[in-house]
Design an enzyme around this catalytic site. Structure first.
Site, PDB file in Angstrom:
ATOM      1  N   ARG A   8       1.249   0.032   3.617  1.00 49.18           N
ATOM      2  CA  ARG A   8       1.783  -1.111   2.851  1.00 49.18           C
ATOM      3  C   ARG A   8       3.291  -1.196   3.065  1.00 49.18           C
ATOM      4  O   ARG A   8       4.000  -0.206   2.896  1.00 49.18           O
ATOM      5  CB  ARG A   8       1.450  -0.922   1.368  1.00 49.18           C
TER       6      ARG A   8
ATOM      7  N   HIS B 211       9.457  -8.124  -1.846  1.00 45.49           N
ATOM      8  CA  HIS B 211       9.715  -6.888  -2.582  1.00 45.49           C
ATOM      9  C   HIS B 211      11.218  -6.860  -2.878  1.00 45.49           C
ATOM     10  O   HIS B 211      11.951  -6.000  -2.404  1.00 45.49           O
ATOM     11  CB  HIS B 211       9.250  -5.674  -1.779  1.00 45.49           C
TER      12      HIS B 211
ATOM     13  N   GLU C 256       5.581  -6.630  -8.229  1.00 48.33           N
ATOM     14  CA  GLU C 256       6.119  -6.408  -9.568  1.00 48.33           C
ATOM     15  C   GLU C 256       7.058  -7.506 -10.061  1.00 48.33           C
ATOM     16  O   GLU C 256       8.262  -7.274 -10.262  1.00 48.33           O
ATOM     17  CB  GLU C 256       6.839  -5.054  -9.620  1.00 48.33           C
TER      18      GLU C 256
ATOM     19  N   ASN D 255       0.334  -1.220  -9.693  1.00 47.49           N
ATOM     20  CA  ASN D 255       1.246  -0.085  -9.555  1.00 47.49           C
ATOM     21  C   ASN D 255       1.273   0.650 -10.887  1.00 47.49           C
ATOM     22  O   ASN D 255       1.570   0.044 -11.923  1.00 47.49           O
ATOM     23  CB  ASN D 255       2.670  -0.554  -9.236  1.00 47.49           C
TER      24      ASN D 255
ATOM     25  N   TYR E 181       2.695   4.168 -12.822  1.00 51.49           N
ATOM     26  CA  TYR E 181       3.488   5.408 -12.833  1.00 51.49           C
ATOM     27  C   TYR E 181       3.354   6.151 -14.148  1.00 51.49           C
ATOM     28  O   TYR E 181       3.278   7.369 -14.177  1.00 51.49           O
ATOM     29  CB  TYR E 181       4.968   5.096 -12.569  1.00 51.49           C
TER      30      TYR E 181
ATOM     31  N   GLU F 224       0.583   1.367  -5.890  1.00 52.63           N
ATOM     32  CA  GLU F 224       1.657   2.371  -5.981  1.00 52.63           C
ATOM     33  C   GLU F 224       1.306   3.377  -7.060  1.00 52.63           C
ATOM     34  O   GLU F 224       0.808   3.014  -8.131  1.00 52.63           O
ATOM     35  CB  GLU F 224       3.011   1.742  -6.359  1.00 52.63           C
TER      36      GLU F 224
HETATM   37  C1  FCB Z   1       8.288   0.472  -8.294  1.00 50.45           C
HETATM   38  C2  FCB Z   1       8.758  -0.286  -7.076  1.00 50.45           C
HETATM   39  C3  FCB Z   1       8.989   0.585  -5.868  1.00 50.45           C
HETATM   40  C4  FCB Z   1       9.575   1.930  -6.210  1.00 50.45           C
HETATM   41  C5  FCB Z   1       8.811   2.584  -7.338  1.00 50.45           C
HETATM   42  C6  FCB Z   1       9.305   3.938  -7.719  1.00 50.45           C
HETATM   43  O1  FCB Z   1       8.648  -0.211  -9.435  1.00 50.45           O
HETATM   44  O2  FCB Z   1       7.830  -1.268  -6.735  1.00 50.45           O
HETATM   45  O3  FCB Z   1       9.774  -0.143  -4.958  1.00 50.45           O
HETATM   46  O4  FCB Z   1      10.911   1.813  -6.466  1.00 50.45           O
HETATM   47  O5  FCB Z   1       8.816   1.751  -8.455  1.00 50.45           O
END
Ligand code: FCB
Length: 445
Positions: free
Chosen positions: A82, A126, A171, A295, A297, A351
């Site tokens: 990607r 992006h 995002e 995405n 985290y 992500e």
């Molecule tokens: C996300 C972004 C990516 C990277 C990660 C850690 O928000 O899409 O570019 O910075 O966080």
């Protein structure tokens, strides 16, 4: 509900294993071969905006080293890659003439990916808007939405013979809040009214780009958007007020995007803040999509009581983000449950990853915490699949340590270590481990 994946669980056939990168974070060559200035060039060249005043001028120099990076990804047994196109590289001013040298770079990159057996997943935006478009208002200006659709069409015309998977935006939440409301990311504005308009305009631009891209495609393409969605959880699940708060958070954060995209409606009150909205906008936004990229985290935790930071006994990454893998399964199953009645396309986790302070010692980067982060989150993806959610791929963030936006180079997310002085790459232990998982299509616990 099982909370462990059976040791012999195998991911679905054709499951996609990839990594993510973005143009500004890895390419460097910020003004090479006719590239135009982007809002991230302008922002990072402005003192005080990025930690240690670092910038993406060189980054991982992937503009010149893509062949090596693709070879590394191939050796990691991945089957997808990607990345994003830097709009100002291919169209310096964001309108008018295209830059043949910039477009040729992506031709060569795509061809190298295909030769290596890596399916390209292209993101059109992006975060690196051509600065000239910022000068006419950036994403507050509806004209920019139309220009984005023209650019999308041109990219699909150029690369659509080889690239099947196209993401409009990465995002949009970050562009809206970090970029226009809180001033943390380019263009660095602190303007809530502008941000409300931007939130809407990005969705509109997504819809317009989907229409334009489909019209331009000579062969079948798949279109989607990548959202940073999180699940909001109560600090005290036995406390009704906390539970209510979490529910409101979920509806606000996820509903904001998924309602218009998948149902063609905005939730109550949302349009009150949007100054400019036309009657046909929601129908434009509500384009059929082939996939939804998520995405993930960290979760978000809410409570009426003060929230301890850190939460006792919980692990945090170098970004200060809580490590809490079960919320990924909760997020995936919740989306599936809430939006099955709408048109919910297949899902990719586009992500997922973690920054830790890695050290290169005697040619080895031992990063057990990242390995554990990836393993526990991939397990939750497997559990969501076992629950019946149609997840078709997982992309670790990131292939390489890179320029982490406002944090600069001090946050390493890669499964490959980059020495930014010598540009030497070293596969971290987590990367070697992921290679085995991808080859086996299983966590092989
Ligand atoms: C996300 C972004 C990516 C990277 C990660 C850690 O928000 O899409 O570019 O910075 O966080």
């Amino acid at each position: 509900m099982n909370d462990r994946l059976p040791a012999n669980f195998v991911f679905p056939r054709d499951f996609v294993w990839g990594t993510g990168t973005s143009a500004y974070q890895v390419e460097g060559a910020w003004n090479a071969d006719g590239k135009g200035e982007s809002i991230w060039d302008r922002f990072s060249h402005t003192p005080g905006k990025v930690a240690s005043d670092e910038n993406g001028d060189v980054a991982c120099n992937q503009y010149h080293r893509f062949a090596e990076d693709i070879e590394l990804a191939r050796k990691l047994n991945l089957n997808a890659y990607r990345f994003s196109i830097a709009w100002p590289r291919v169209q310096p001013g964001g309108r008018g003439a295209f830059n043949e040298a910039g477009m040729d770079f992506y031709d060569r990159k795509i061809d190298a990916l295909l030769r290596a057996g890596l399916e390209p997943y292209i993101t059109l935006y992006h975060w690196d808007l051509p600065q000239e478009l910022q000068d006419i208002g950036g994403w507050t200006n509806r004209e920019v939405c139309k220009l984005f659709a023209d650019y999308a069409a041109k990219m699909v015309e150029r690369y659509g013979d080889r690239v099947k998977f196209w993401t409009t935006f990465n995002e949009p939440w970050c562009t809206t809040f970090l970029g226009y409301a809180w001033g943390i990311h380019a263009p660095g504005l602190k303007d809530d009214k502008a941000a409300a308009q931007v939130a809407h305009n990005l969705l509109l631009a997504h819809g317009l780009a989907c229409i334009a891209a489909r019209a331009a495609a000579q062969q079948a393409i798949e279109l989607g958007i990548v959202l940073n969605l999180t699940i909001t959880e109560p600090l005290h699940p036995q406390n009704d007020e906390d539970v209510k708060k979490a529910e409101a958070g979920w509806r606000r954060d996820c509903g904001y995007y998924l309602d218009p995209l998948l149902r063609g409606v905005y939730g109550p009150g949302v349009t009150d803040d949007i100054a400019e909205i036309e009657p046909e906008d929601l129908a434009i936004i509500n384009q059929p999509m082939d996939y939804l990229g998520i995405n993930y985290y960290m979760r978000s935790v809410v409570s009426n009581a003060p929230i301890p930071s850190p939460i006792d006994g919980h692990e945090y990454t170098q970004m200060g983000w809580e490590v809490y893998a079960p919320a990924l399964r909760t997020l995936l199953t919740r989306i599936d449950k809430d939006y099955r009645d709408a048109y919910l396309p297949k899902i990719y986790v586009t992500e997922n990853g973690a920054a830790f302070e890695d050290k290169l010692v005697d040619g080895v980067v031992d990063d057990p915490r990242r390995l554990n982060y990836l393993a526990t989150h991939i397990e939750q993806v497997g559990l969501a699949i076992a629950d019946g959610v149609d997840v078709q791929g997982y992309f670790a963030w990131s292939l390489l340590d890179n320029f982490e936006w406002a944090e600069g180079y001090a946050r390493r997310f890669g499964i490959i270590y980059v020495d930014f002085e010598s540009q030497e790459r070293t596969v971290k232990n987590s990367g070697k481990w992921l290679a085995q998982v991808a080859a086996a299509n299983s966590l092989q616990r």
